[in-house]
Design a protein around this motif. Sequence first.
Motif, short mmCIF file in Angstrom:
data_model
loop_
_atom_site.label_atom_id
_atom_site.label_comp_id
_atom_site.label_asym_id
_atom_site.label_seq_id
_atom_site.Cartn_x
_atom_site.Cartn_y
_atom_site.Cartn_z
N ARG A 168 0.43 -1.66 9.49
CA ARG A 168 -0.18 -2.97 8.97
C ARG A 168 -1.40 -3.85 8.79
N VAL A 178 1.20 -11.87 2.91
CA VAL A 178 2.77 -11.38 2.80
C VAL A 178 3.53 -10.58 4.12
N SER A 179 2.21 -9.96 4.94
CA SER A 179 2.95 -9.45 6.35
C SER A 179 3.26 -10.04 7.33
N GLY A 188 4.07 -13.21 6.50
CA GLY A 188 4.91 -14.39 6.09
C GLY A 188 4.13 -15.98 5.66
N GLY A 199 4.07 -6.40 -3.27
CA GLY A 199 5.27 -5.96 -2.58
C GLY A 199 4.63 -4.79 -1.83
N ARG A 230 5.66 -5.07 2.54
CA ARG A 230 6.74 -4.74 2.84
C ARG A 230 7.00 -3.37 3.40
N HIS A 279 9.71 -2.45 -3.86
CA HIS A 279 8.30 -3.66 -3.80
C HIS A 279 8.11 -4.54 -4.72
N ALA A 305 10.53 -7.35 -4.16
CA ALA A 305 9.87 -7.79 -2.30
C ALA A 305 8.15 -8.60 -3.00
N ALA A 348 8.47 -12.99 -2.11
CA ALA A 348 7.18 -13.16 -1.78
C ALA A 348 6.37 -14.90 -2.26
#
Length: 349
Positions: A81, A144-145, A147, A223, A226, A249, A252, A256
């Motif tokens: 990712r 998002v990946s 954080g 989302g 993730r 998603h 998610a 986020a």
Amino acid sequence: MRVLVAGDDVSQLSTVRAMLVQQCTVTSELLASMELRENEVDAVVVAADLRLVENVSALKRVAGQLGRIRKRVFLIDRKNRLSVVRAHALGATHVLSNPVSKPLLLAKLIDQVRPDFASGEVLSDALTAAKAGAASIASMFLAVSTGTEVDVRDAKSAAGKIAEAVAEDGLSDWLTKVRQHHEGTYQHCLLVTGIAVDFGLSLGLRTLDLERLHSAAMFHDIGKARIPLAILDKPGRLEAEERALIETHPAAGWDALKENPDISQEILDAVRHHHEYLDGSGYPDALGAESISDVVRILTISDIFAALIEQRNYKPTMPRAQAYEILQGMRGKLEAPLVVAFREVALNR
């Protein structure tokens, strides 16, 4: 075609060069000493480990010139990712994982060549908007990946550029340019945003409502950052457990964004509920019609249509008329008057 191969390993450069030399005019350079002159090449192949700070820094140094070259193919050792998101953030039009086959690499470089777009040509408003949109989406996925906080204002600004391009050049032009220059989830998000904008314009939405709609479209699939790439990019039917993971998603994405002070409740609602249906058969909350907002109803139609007409490596692009027939067949799930109103957007704009 003139191709520059750039990387951090001499043997890798030689391998890639050997794949291309019979079909292209190829030069190669190490990233650390790369001098990129965009009027001298038609495409760039970057073969480098994007987990290394020095490689990312070297690419950032030439980002301005790199972004003006039509084809920018990044080869990464593992399709993880972080590397994929970094590649798109650095301007990749295609991301392939090693070992890459010669036919696939050549297809990404040579297929769909646009005769009306030459290296060094001034970018159109639509291409500029698509570039800004893809960069913003890549930045959001990276946030998002890892954080970190999503830059909501940048995404809204990029969505505004897309709205201006669609209003100026029309939806058909937007669909063509996005499908020629972007792929995968990035292509989908750009298509949805452009389709939602044109749908909103056709409905005569007020400026504030249109801004809310195109912002929701930009954020709607965040989302997916993730979801494992092996599932997102899987050609063919998903297994039940894979489908269940995909269906996480929307929640998610909502999770986020929910603490971000720059995002409105209306947009959060759209991110969470763009897969809800009027008959309660959608996800993640199985909402009924009375709980689904107008923005979500418009976005859902735009999202489904975009998914149907996307350009994928493993299947032909569905004609717009056929995609619209599928929307018409979703009686009870989508708002019928909106589907009727969408006909002009789907077929003629």
